[in-house]
Enzyme design. Structure first.
Site, PDB file in Angstrom:
ATOM      1  N   HIS A   1       0.822  -1.202   0.000  1.00 44.34           N
ATOM      2  CA  HIS A   1       0.000   0.000   0.000  1.00 44.34           C
ATOM      3  C   HIS A   1       0.863   1.262   0.000  1.00 44.34           C
ATOM      4  O   HIS A   1       0.463   2.279  -0.560  1.00 44.34           O
ATOM      5  CB  HIS A   1      -0.959   0.004   1.195  1.00 44.34           C
ATOM      6  CG  HIS A   1      -0.353  -0.506   2.455  1.00 44.34           C
ATOM      7  ND1 HIS A   1      -0.667  -1.722   3.018  1.00 44.34           N
ATOM      8  CD2 HIS A   1       0.592   0.023   3.248  1.00 44.34           C
ATOM      9  CE1 HIS A   1       0.029  -1.896   4.115  1.00 44.34           C
ATOM     10  NE2 HIS A   1       0.799  -0.854   4.277  1.00 44.34           N
TER      11      HIS A   1
ATOM     12  N   ARG B   1      -7.815   1.387  -8.261  1.00 47.59           N
ATOM     13  CA  ARG B   1      -7.679   0.367  -7.212  1.00 47.59           C
ATOM     14  C   ARG B   1      -8.620   0.725  -6.068  1.00 47.59           C
ATOM     15  O   ARG B   1      -8.488   1.794  -5.472  1.00 47.59           O
ATOM     16  CB  ARG B   1      -6.242   0.318  -6.701  1.00 47.59           C
ATOM     17  CG  ARG B   1      -5.181   0.129  -7.781  1.00 47.59           C
ATOM     18  CD  ARG B   1      -3.792   0.181  -7.160  1.00 47.59           C
ATOM     19  NE  ARG B   1      -2.745   0.105  -8.140  1.00 47.59           N
ATOM     20  CZ  ARG B   1      -2.186   1.155  -8.754  1.00 47.59           C
ATOM     21  NH1 ARG B   1      -2.622   2.377  -8.463  1.00 47.59           N
ATOM     22  NH2 ARG B   1      -1.224   0.991  -9.630  1.00 47.59           N
TER      23      ARG B   1
ATOM     24  N   ARG C   1     -11.471  -1.540 -10.441  1.00 42.92           N
ATOM     25  CA  ARG C   1     -11.123  -2.924 -10.125  1.00 42.92           C
ATOM     26  C   ARG C   1     -11.697  -3.260  -8.760  1.00 42.92           C
ATOM     27  O   ARG C   1     -11.476  -2.526  -7.796  1.00 42.92           O
ATOM     28  CB  ARG C   1      -9.598  -3.100 -10.105  1.00 42.92           C
ATOM     29  CG  ARG C   1      -9.157  -4.545  -9.832  1.00 42.92           C
ATOM     30  CD  ARG C   1      -7.639  -4.665  -9.833  1.00 42.92           C
ATOM     31  NE  ARG C   1      -7.034  -4.035  -8.671  1.00 42.92           N
ATOM     32  CZ  ARG C   1      -5.705  -3.895  -8.496  1.00 42.92           C
ATOM     33  NH1 ARG C   1      -4.888  -4.335  -9.428  1.00 42.92           N
ATOM     34  NH2 ARG C   1      -5.233  -3.312  -7.414  1.00 42.92           N
TER      35      ARG C   1
ATOM     36  N   ASN D   1       2.180  -6.704 -13.967  1.00 44.92           N
ATOM     37  CA  ASN D   1       3.036  -6.954 -12.805  1.00 44.92           C
ATOM     38  C   ASN D   1       2.917  -8.397 -12.326  1.00 44.92           C
ATOM     39  O   ASN D   1       3.913  -9.085 -12.112  1.00 44.92           O
ATOM     40  CB  ASN D   1       2.674  -5.999 -11.664  1.00 44.92           C
ATOM     41  CG  ASN D   1       2.920  -4.551 -12.028  1.00 44.92           C
ATOM     42  OD1 ASN D   1       3.628  -4.254 -12.986  1.00 44.92           O
ATOM     43  ND2 ASN D   1       2.322  -3.644 -11.284  1.00 44.92           N
ATOM     44  N   ASP D   2       1.677  -8.864 -12.126  1.00 47.64           N
ATOM     45  CA  ASP D   2       1.474 -10.244 -11.682  1.00 47.64           C
ATOM     46  C   ASP D   2       1.744 -11.237 -12.804  1.00 47.64           C
ATOM     47  O   ASP D   2       2.337 -12.298 -12.574  1.00 47.64           O
ATOM     48  CB  ASP D   2       0.050 -10.434 -11.147  1.00 47.64           C
ATOM     49  CG  ASP D   2      -0.019 -10.297  -9.633  1.00 47.64           C
ATOM     50  OD1 ASP D   2       0.949 -10.702  -8.967  1.00 47.64           O
ATOM     51  OD2 ASP D   2      -1.025  -9.780  -9.120  1.00 47.64           O
TER      52      ASP D   2
ATOM     53  N   ARG E   1       8.088 -11.136  -7.607  1.00 46.21           N
ATOM     54  CA  ARG E   1       8.489  -9.737  -7.817  1.00 46.21           C
ATOM     55  C   ARG E   1       8.905  -9.036  -6.535  1.00 46.21           C
ATOM     56  O   ARG E   1       9.377  -7.898  -6.575  1.00 46.21           O
ATOM     57  CB  ARG E   1       7.385  -8.952  -8.516  1.00 46.21           C
ATOM     58  CG  ARG E   1       6.092  -8.779  -7.753  1.00 46.21           C
ATOM     59  CD  ARG E   1       5.038  -8.179  -8.669  1.00 46.21           C
ATOM     60  NE  ARG E   1       3.744  -8.041  -8.048  1.00 46.21           N
ATOM     61  CZ  ARG E   1       3.125  -6.879  -7.878  1.00 46.21           C
ATOM     62  NH1 ARG E   1       3.694  -5.767  -8.272  1.00 46.21           N
ATOM     63  NH2 ARG E   1       1.940  -6.832  -7.330  1.00 46.21           N
TER      64      ARG E   1
ATOM     65  N   CYS F   1      -1.868  -3.002 -18.497  1.00 47.32           N
ATOM     66  CA  CYS F   1      -1.838  -2.158 -17.309  1.00 47.32           C
ATOM     67  C   CYS F   1      -0.691  -2.597 -16.408  1.00 47.32           C
ATOM     68  O   CYS F   1      -0.548  -3.781 -16.120  1.00 47.32           O
ATOM     69  CB  CYS F   1      -3.172  -2.286 -16.571  1.00 47.32           C
ATOM     70  SG  CYS F   1      -3.204  -1.481 -14.978  1.00 47.32           S
TER      71      CYS F   1
END
Length: 745
Positions: free
Chosen positions: A364, A471, A507, A629-630, A640, A677
């Protein structure tokens, strides 16, 4: 503990205080101190070894060893008995030193005459500064009382070292917290900024380590502990709605605050000559040492509770630190061990950068740093120990490097770097109202990622066409209980208002992995990134998912609504989530609430499995967003958050690009809108390559839109694709070099 021992201990500390009060240089003070300790302990030898650098100990003062060995005898961390004490941060007490494990003979000191050896670490709050040693000819182990006395003296020496008592002409060591220090960490958010340190939890400075009157000090400690217990009780009352597991943690916290053994140890320290503050720090240092060595996660957590309570107690005793009204310095750079989202947001957008000792790339804190477009460096080990409030600091988020108290050469180079970035941003500002159209006539839609209301004001100035990812989890993370539907609906409505008609893709809640809700039962998972997270939580807790979907539908109030589900791994998960959305729509219709004029329901493709879902999946979704990213970490099986492997694999690896190319072709064949993204979308070279593969929509942090648009407007995608194909035909592992060369040409 015998009265005679307590009296002797207090006498020794009194002599040390008198020695400190003398107008002597640092070396003279050290020489005087080792003589006093040797005399009081009735040993032939007392020596003080201090760290010259992180790995080297130096004999800085001695009574009984050869005087010419002072400042000449050095040893590495872990070398000899002294190095062993420093490395283990624990006592070595032996009657036969030459026979002890790790003994190293140093002929220049003349220590072979001495059989007994007792060494204790000189440390303060986990920061080991050196080693205090006593030796004698008589072969004997030192008693527990004698070892305890040495630990008390070592504590005082640590405080004196911290206060700069041994600095000056002929000094044993240089002044602490004054030299330039370089920290190498991990990039959490790119960018470069300079400013002044503001410690989230400032180091409490103990200026009176030795007690004048033990009874007064014991009264001060007892009263401070009473205040601490009241504050803990209030904290527990404020969190009465917490989960059962969280209540267990709070109760453990209360148990430590009421621990009689903890209080007794500190009162014994005061009886032996320490002030109340020094007694707290002594026990805290021991707890931190145990915490660093504990293998059991539960024990580490409990020791962390004790460490936190000690900090609170020190702040009560000294009036220093948190909640004392300290003002932020000019250009504040926040430095902390770690920080929660609520605490971070309390600082507001005045921060120029953030530096953490812990943290995670996807945490976060990283989300907030991206929202505020400020650099973040994580894993900057020991920076909270070294930094002081107000220290000048430079944060290089591009390299994951932090310069604390930089010299003029570093400052000058950093100023040049920031000036170059500012000049580039001015160039990008001229492109805000222009489309990202390539030389070959292809227009790429550039959207921004967001997660806070604070992000939305940058929408017009960034040149973004909309919000490709909003988010929603941050609103859950900053609370200590589940937010209400009305609160979420009002927030989402404000987001849409701020977007002023531009598309916002919301999302749904993406928690789990490194984003844990304190009020939801924690899951001790060995690999949380691949565990119970995101849509898996939503489908297992349908009430939470339903509540959020209802809030989004109400927020739209007749306006268009785009919703996407995170971490979908198979068709059925999307179908189940979509069914929940349809139920929410039907419920709102029955209640007479206005429905969105247009609905788009999509999914984030973050697992390779979803790329091979049946055609029906691609036909059912209204849009797909590739969560780079994932997806990259699962494609390469490279965590990561793990520095050893996360940089090992290039996004422009030919295998990864071939996977994306197949996915894009499938979306085109089935008429499924698709975008990319993530961090890589905001890197110009990567963005150009994605566009060359056929992607026509990218979503990134606002600050990246200018550089990406600038490069896209200069390239011919056909030439870029040709360079990529040629590199692949040559058997190259990555197309990066080939594309850069083509762009230069």
């Amino acid at each position: 503990m015998p009265e005679t021992f307590e009296t002797e201990s207090r006498k020794l500390l009194g002599r040390l205080r008198d020695a400190m009060a003398e107008d002597n240089a640092g070396q003279e003070r050290l020489d005087r101190i080792v003589g006093l300790i040797a005399s009081s302990m009735r040993t032939e030898v007392c020596s003080i070894y201090l760290f010259r650098d992180a790995d080297t100990l130096e004999l800085c003062a001695t009574e009984g060893l050869a005087a010419e060995a002072v400042h000449q005898t050095r040893m590495r961390l872990g070398e000899g008995l002294v190095g062993r004490v420093a490395k283990a941060r624990d006592v070595v007490n032996t009657a036969d030193a030459p026979a002890a494990k790790g003994f190293r003979y140093m002929p220049e000191t003349g220590e072979e005459r001495f059989s007994s050896f007792c060494g204790v670490p000189i440390q303060r709050l986990g920061d080991t500064m050196g080693v205090l040693v006593v030796q004698s000819r008589e072969a004997r182990e030192f008693t527990a009382d004698e070892v305890y006395a040495l630990e008390v003296v070592a504590m005082v020496l640590a405080e004196m070292t911290e206060l700069g008592a041994f600095v000056g002409e002929g000094a044993a060591l240089s002044a602490r917290h004054q030299q330039p220090v370089l920290f190498r960490g991990t990039v959490g958010q790119e960018g470069a900024a300079g400013g002044n340190v503001f410690l989230h939890e400032p180091r409490v400075v103990v200026t009176n380590p030795i007690a004048d009157d033990p009874e007064i000090e014991k009264t001060r400690l007892t009263e401070a502990i009473d205040r601490l217990r009241v504050s803990v009780d209030k904290m527990l009352a404020r969190n009465s709605g917490a989960s059962a597991d969280q209540k267990d943690v709070f109760e453990a916290y209360r148990m430590f605050a009421n621990s009689r053994s903890w209080q007794k140890r500190m009162l014994d320290d005061i009886d032996n000559g320490l002030s109340a503050e020094a007694a707290v720090e002594k026990e805290q240092s021991l707890a931190r040492t145990r915490m660093s060595q504990a293998k059991d996660a539960y024990l580490r957590d409990r020791l962390h509770d004790l460490d936190d309570l000690s900090n609170r107690l020190l702040r009560i005793l000294t009036g220093q630190g948190k909640d004392t009204g300290a003002e932020l310095p000019e250009n504040p750079v926040l430095v902390a061990r770690n920080i929660g989202p609520g605490e971070l947001l309390d600082y507001g957008k005045v921060l120029k950068a953030i530096v953490l000792e812990e943290g995670a790339v996807g945490s976060h804190a990283a989300v907030v740093a991206r929202a505020w477009a400020i650099p973040l460096v994580i894993h900057a080990k020991n920076i909270t120990t070294e930094a002081l409030n107000g220290d000048p600091i430079l944060v290089d988020g591009e390299q994951g490097v932090v310069h604390l108290r930089p010299d003029d050469t570093v400052r000058s180079a950093f100023r040049d770097k920031i000036a170059m970035q500012a000049a580039a941003q001015e160039r990008y500002a001229s492109l805000v109202d222009k489309p990202a159209t390539t030389r070959c006539g292809q227009t790429i839609a550039l959207n921004m990622n967001a997660g806070l209301m604070a992000d939305l004001p940058s929408l017009p100035s960034s040149g973004a066409e909309g919000v490709g990812l909003f988010r929603t989890e941050l609103q859950f993370l900053i609370r200590n209980q589940m937010p209400k539907r009305a609160e979420l609906s009002a927030l989402y409505a404000r987001v849409m208002d701020a977007a002023d008609g531009k598309r916002v893709a919301f999302r749904t809640l993406d928690i789990g992995s490194d984003k844990v809700l304190t009020y939801m039962k924690p899951n001790d998972e060995p690999n949380p990134a691949m565990g119970w997270r995101a849509i898996r939580v939503g489908l297992d807790k349908p009430g939470v998912l339903r509540m959020q979907l209802q809030a989004l539908i109400r927020a739209a109030a007749g306006r268009p609504l785009a919703v996407m589900f995170p971490f979908v791994a198979q068709l059925q998960e999307y179908r189940d989530a979509r069914a929940e959305f349809d139920k929410a729509m039907e419920r709102e219709r029955r209640l007479g609430h206005p429905l969105p004029e247009k609905v788009e329901v999509g999914a984030m493709l973050e697992t390779p499995s979803l790329a091979f879902a049946p055609d029906k999946f691609f036909e059912d979704v209204d849009f797909l967003s590739i969560g780079g990213n994932d997806l990259k970490q699962f494609f390469f099986a490279a965590d990561r958050e793990n520095e050893r492997v996360r940089r090992r694999y290039d996004t422009l690896n030919v295998s990864f690009l071939a996977f994306l190319e197949q996915l894009i072709a499938r979306c085109e064949a089935l008429d499924t809108p698709v975008s990319f993204c993530g961090e890589d979308a905001g890197r110009p070279i990567e963005a150009v390559c994605f566009a060359a593969l056929g992607l026509r929509s990218l979503s990134m942090r606002p600050a990246s839109i200018g550089p990406v648009k600038h490069l896209l407007r200069q390239v011919d995608l056909g030439q870029v694709k040709a360079a990529m194909d040629a590199a692949r035909d040559r058997g190259e592992q990555s197309v990066r070099h080939a594309v850069i060369e083509a762009l230069r040409g």
